[in-house]
Write an enzyme that holds these catalytic residues in place. Structure first.
Site, PDB file in Angstrom:
ATOM      1  N   GLY A 188      29.104  10.003 -34.362  1.00  0.00           N
ATOM      2  CA  GLY A 188      29.942   9.138 -35.175  1.00  0.00           C
ATOM      3  C   GLY A 188      29.082   8.242 -36.037  1.00  0.00           C
TER       4      GLY A 188
ATOM      5  CB  SER B  77      32.263   5.263 -35.357  1.00  0.00           C
ATOM      6  OG  SER B  77      31.324   5.689 -34.379  1.00  0.00           O
TER       7      SER B  77
ATOM      8  CD  GLU C 222      14.927  -2.087 -21.859  1.00  0.00           C
ATOM      9  OE1 GLU C 222      13.712  -2.339 -21.996  1.00  0.00           O
ATOM     10  OE2 GLU C 222      15.828  -2.912 -22.049  1.00  0.00           O
TER      11      GLU C 222
ATOM     12  CB  SER D 134      28.193   2.719 -27.898  1.00  0.00           C
ATOM     13  OG  SER D 134      27.057   3.232 -28.575  1.00  0.00           O
TER      14      SER D 134
ATOM     15  CG  HIS E 114      24.207  -2.947 -26.966  1.00  0.00           C
ATOM     16  ND1 HIS E 114      25.373  -2.234 -27.084  1.00  0.00           N
ATOM     17  CD2 HIS E 114      23.670  -2.986 -28.216  1.00  0.00           C
ATOM     18  CE1 HIS E 114      25.544  -1.859 -28.339  1.00  0.00           C
ATOM     19  NE2 HIS E 114      24.523  -2.307 -29.042  1.00  0.00           N
TER      20      HIS E 114
END
Length: 214
Positions: free
Chosen positions: A51, A55, A104, A58, A92
Protein backbone atom coordinates in the site's frame (compact mmCIF):
# COMPACT_ATOMS: atom_id res chain seq x y z
CA UNK A 1 -6.21 -12.99 -20.39
CA UNK A 2 -8.71 -12.96 -17.55
CA UNK A 3 -9.20 -9.68 -15.67
CA UNK A 4 -8.26 -9.49 -12.00
CA UNK A 5 -11.21 -8.94 -9.67
CA UNK A 6 -10.52 -7.00 -6.50
CA UNK A 7 -12.68 -7.74 -3.48
CA UNK A 8 -12.82 -6.65 0.12
CA UNK A 9 -10.82 -8.84 2.47
CA UNK A 10 -13.32 -11.11 4.30
CA UNK A 11 -10.77 -11.53 7.07
CA UNK A 12 -10.77 -7.84 7.98
CA UNK A 13 -10.52 -7.81 11.79
CA UNK A 14 -13.65 -6.79 13.64
CA UNK A 15 -13.61 -3.24 14.87
CA UNK A 16 -11.56 -1.84 11.98
CA UNK A 17 -12.50 1.86 11.89
CA UNK A 18 -14.33 3.10 8.80
CA UNK A 19 -15.55 6.52 9.98
CA UNK A 20 -12.27 8.26 10.72
CA UNK A 21 -12.11 7.02 14.29
CA UNK A 22 -8.74 5.85 15.55
CA UNK A 23 -8.31 2.11 16.10
CA UNK A 24 -7.97 0.81 19.63
CA UNK A 25 -5.20 -1.71 20.26
CA UNK A 26 -6.53 -5.28 20.13
CA UNK A 27 -6.37 -7.18 23.38
CA UNK A 28 -3.62 -9.81 23.38
CA UNK A 29 -4.63 -13.45 23.38
CA UNK A 30 -2.44 -15.81 25.36
CA UNK A 31 -2.19 -19.36 24.08
CA UNK A 32 -2.32 -22.23 26.56
CA UNK A 33 1.07 -23.73 27.27
CA UNK A 34 2.30 -26.16 24.60
CA UNK A 35 -0.65 -25.36 22.34
CA UNK A 36 0.08 -25.90 18.65
CA UNK A 37 -1.07 -23.17 16.27
CA UNK A 38 -3.53 -24.86 13.91
CA UNK A 39 -2.75 -22.37 11.16
CA UNK A 40 -0.74 -22.56 7.95
CA UNK A 41 2.92 -21.64 8.24
CA UNK A 42 5.83 -21.24 5.86
CA UNK A 43 5.09 -19.57 2.54
CA UNK A 44 1.40 -20.69 2.42
CA UNK A 45 0.91 -18.98 5.80
CA UNK A 46 2.70 -15.78 4.76
CA UNK A 47 0.68 -12.66 3.96
CA UNK A 48 2.18 -9.80 1.92
CA UNK A 49 0.54 -6.42 2.53
CA UNK A 50 1.24 -3.58 0.09
CA UNK A 51 0.00 0.00 0.00
CA UNK A 52 0.95 3.63 -0.17
CA UNK A 53 2.11 5.90 2.63
CA UNK A 54 -0.50 6.32 5.40
CA UNK A 55 -2.77 3.82 3.69
CA UNK A 56 -3.40 1.84 6.90
CA UNK A 57 -1.30 -1.16 5.89
CA UNK A 58 0.67 -1.40 9.16
CA UNK A 59 -2.50 -1.11 11.25
CA UNK A 60 -4.13 -3.90 9.25
CA UNK A 61 -0.99 -6.05 9.49
CA UNK A 62 -0.84 -5.66 13.26
CA UNK A 63 -4.50 -6.60 13.57
CA UNK A 64 -3.93 -9.80 11.59
CA UNK A 65 -1.03 -10.84 13.81
CA UNK A 66 -2.67 -9.94 17.12
CA UNK A 67 -5.67 -12.11 16.21
CA UNK A 68 -3.27 -15.02 16.85
CA UNK A 69 -2.07 -16.22 20.26
CA UNK A 70 0.60 -14.00 21.86
CA UNK A 71 3.48 -13.37 22.12
CA UNK A 72 4.08 -11.85 18.71
CA UNK A 73 7.37 -10.82 17.12
CA UNK A 74 7.64 -7.33 15.63
CA UNK A 75 10.61 -7.35 13.25
CA UNK A 76 11.44 -3.67 12.73
CA UNK A 77 13.88 -2.79 9.94
CA UNK A 78 13.99 1.01 10.26
CA UNK A 79 17.09 2.91 11.32
CA UNK A 80 17.00 6.25 13.12
CA UNK A 81 19.25 8.51 11.07
CA UNK A 82 17.73 11.72 12.51
CA UNK A 83 15.46 12.96 15.29
CA UNK A 84 12.34 12.73 13.12
CA UNK A 85 12.94 9.01 12.54
CA UNK A 86 13.68 8.56 16.24
CA UNK A 87 10.31 10.13 17.05
CA UNK A 88 8.55 7.93 14.50
CA UNK A 89 10.08 4.77 15.95
CA UNK A 90 9.19 5.82 19.50
CA UNK A 91 5.62 6.56 18.41
CA UNK A 92 5.26 3.12 16.83
CA UNK A 93 6.64 1.40 19.94
CA UNK A 94 4.26 3.26 22.23
CA UNK A 95 1.25 2.29 20.13
CA UNK A 96 1.85 -1.46 20.21
CA UNK A 97 -0.35 -3.66 22.36
CA UNK A 98 1.04 -5.66 25.24
CA UNK A 99 2.33 -8.97 23.94
CA UNK A 100 4.67 -7.67 21.23
CA UNK A 101 8.36 -8.51 21.38
CA UNK A 102 10.28 -6.06 19.21
CA UNK A 103 13.39 -7.16 17.35
CA UNK A 104 15.27 -4.42 15.48
CA UNK A 105 17.32 -5.74 12.58
CA UNK A 106 18.09 -3.63 9.49
CA UNK A 107 19.79 -6.33 7.41
CA UNK A 108 19.70 -9.98 8.57
CA UNK A 109 15.92 -10.43 8.59
CA UNK A 110 16.27 -14.08 7.53
CA UNK A 111 18.14 -14.84 10.75
CA UNK A 112 15.34 -13.31 12.83
CA UNK A 113 12.67 -15.24 10.92
CA UNK A 114 14.48 -18.47 11.78
CA UNK A 115 15.22 -17.51 15.40
CA UNK A 116 11.50 -16.97 16.04
CA UNK A 117 10.12 -19.60 13.68
CA UNK A 118 7.44 -20.76 16.15
CA UNK A 119 5.90 -17.35 16.85
CA UNK A 120 3.60 -15.17 14.69
CA UNK A 121 5.79 -12.47 13.20
CA UNK A 122 5.27 -9.10 11.53
CA UNK A 123 8.06 -7.70 9.35
CA UNK A 124 7.60 -3.94 9.02
CA UNK A 125 8.80 -3.08 6.61
CA UNK A 126 10.31 -4.48 3.41
CA UNK A 127 10.76 -0.95 2.08
CA UNK A 128 13.14 0.15 4.83
CA UNK A 129 14.97 -3.19 4.66
CA UNK A 130 15.51 -2.72 0.92
CA UNK A 131 16.68 0.86 1.53
CA UNK A 132 19.25 -0.39 4.04
CA UNK A 133 20.54 -2.95 1.55
CA UNK A 134 20.85 -0.35 -1.21
CA UNK A 135 22.63 2.21 0.94
CA UNK A 136 25.16 -0.38 2.11
CA UNK A 137 25.50 -1.84 -1.42
CA UNK A 138 24.49 -5.31 -0.25
CA UNK A 139 23.63 -8.10 -2.70
CA UNK A 140 19.85 -7.75 -3.06
CA UNK A 141 19.16 -10.99 -5.03
CA UNK A 142 21.06 -13.00 -2.40
CA UNK A 143 19.23 -11.23 0.44
CA UNK A 144 15.87 -11.83 -1.24
CA UNK A 145 16.67 -15.52 -1.71
CA UNK A 146 17.64 -15.79 1.97
CA UNK A 147 14.36 -14.11 2.97
CA UNK A 148 12.21 -16.47 0.89
CA UNK A 149 14.12 -19.51 2.13
CA UNK A 150 13.66 -18.46 5.76
CA UNK A 151 9.94 -17.84 5.22
CA UNK A 152 9.53 -21.36 3.82
CA UNK A 153 11.12 -22.81 6.96
CA UNK A 154 8.86 -21.00 9.43
CA UNK A 155 6.36 -22.89 11.57
CA UNK A 156 4.10 -19.95 12.43
CA UNK A 157 2.22 -17.38 10.32
CA UNK A 158 4.10 -14.35 9.00
CA UNK A 159 2.93 -10.93 7.77
CA UNK A 160 5.15 -8.76 5.55
CA UNK A 161 4.53 -5.04 4.92
CA UNK A 162 5.87 -3.10 1.94
CA UNK A 163 5.27 0.31 0.37
CA UNK A 164 4.02 0.36 -3.20
CA UNK A 165 6.19 3.08 -4.74
CA UNK A 166 5.76 2.36 -8.46
CA UNK A 167 2.42 4.09 -9.05
CA UNK A 168 3.69 7.67 -9.19
CA UNK A 169 5.97 9.68 -11.46
CA UNK A 170 9.38 8.42 -12.57
CA UNK A 171 11.91 9.45 -9.89
CA UNK A 172 14.39 12.14 -10.85
CA UNK A 173 17.51 10.56 -9.34
CA UNK A 174 19.28 7.35 -10.33
CA UNK A 175 19.26 5.87 -6.81
CA UNK A 176 15.55 6.56 -6.44
CA UNK A 177 14.85 4.89 -9.78
CA UNK A 178 16.93 1.89 -8.75
CA UNK A 179 15.01 1.67 -5.48
CA UNK A 180 11.65 1.80 -7.30
CA UNK A 181 12.74 -0.99 -9.65
CA UNK A 182 14.17 -3.16 -6.87
CA UNK A 183 11.04 -2.72 -4.77
CA UNK A 184 8.82 -3.79 -7.64
CA UNK A 185 10.94 -6.87 -8.31
CA UNK A 186 11.03 -7.79 -4.61
CA UNK A 187 7.25 -7.52 -4.29
CA UNK A 188 6.75 -9.61 -7.44
CA UNK A 189 9.00 -12.41 -6.17
CA UNK A 190 7.29 -12.49 -2.80
CA UNK A 191 3.78 -12.27 -4.26
CA UNK A 192 4.52 -15.28 -6.45
CA UNK A 193 5.55 -17.39 -3.44
CA UNK A 194 3.32 -16.39 -0.52
CA UNK A 195 -0.20 -17.61 0.13
CA UNK A 196 -1.98 -14.25 0.41
CA UNK A 197 -1.42 -10.74 -0.96
CA UNK A 198 -3.43 -7.67 0.10
CA UNK A 199 -3.40 -4.11 -1.21
CA UNK A 200 -4.47 -1.43 1.26
CA UNK A 201 -6.03 1.80 -0.01
CA UNK A 202 -7.61 4.39 2.32
CA UNK A 203 -7.56 1.82 5.11
CA UNK A 204 -9.50 -0.73 3.06
CA UNK A 205 -7.96 -4.12 2.21
CA UNK A 206 -8.30 -5.51 -1.30
CA UNK A 207 -7.45 -9.15 -1.96
CA UNK A 208 -5.01 -9.62 -4.83
CA UNK A 209 -4.24 -13.27 -4.07
CA UNK A 210 -5.65 -15.80 -1.63
CA UNK A 211 -4.46 -19.37 -2.07
CA UNK A 212 -6.22 -21.86 0.25
CA UNK A 213 -3.76 -23.96 2.25
CA UNK A 214 -3.25 -27.47 0.93
Amino acid sequence: MNPITLKADPATPAGTPTDGQSASAPAPVTAPQNETLLLPAGLPGTTLILGGARSGKSRHAEALVTALPAPWIYLATGRAFDTEMQDRIAHHRAGRAEGWQTVEEPFAVADVLRAHADRPLLLDCLTLWLTNLLLEERNIPDATHALITALAERRAPTVLVGNEVGLGIVPEHKLARQFRDEAGLLHQRLAEKVGKVLFIAAGLPLVLKDTPPA
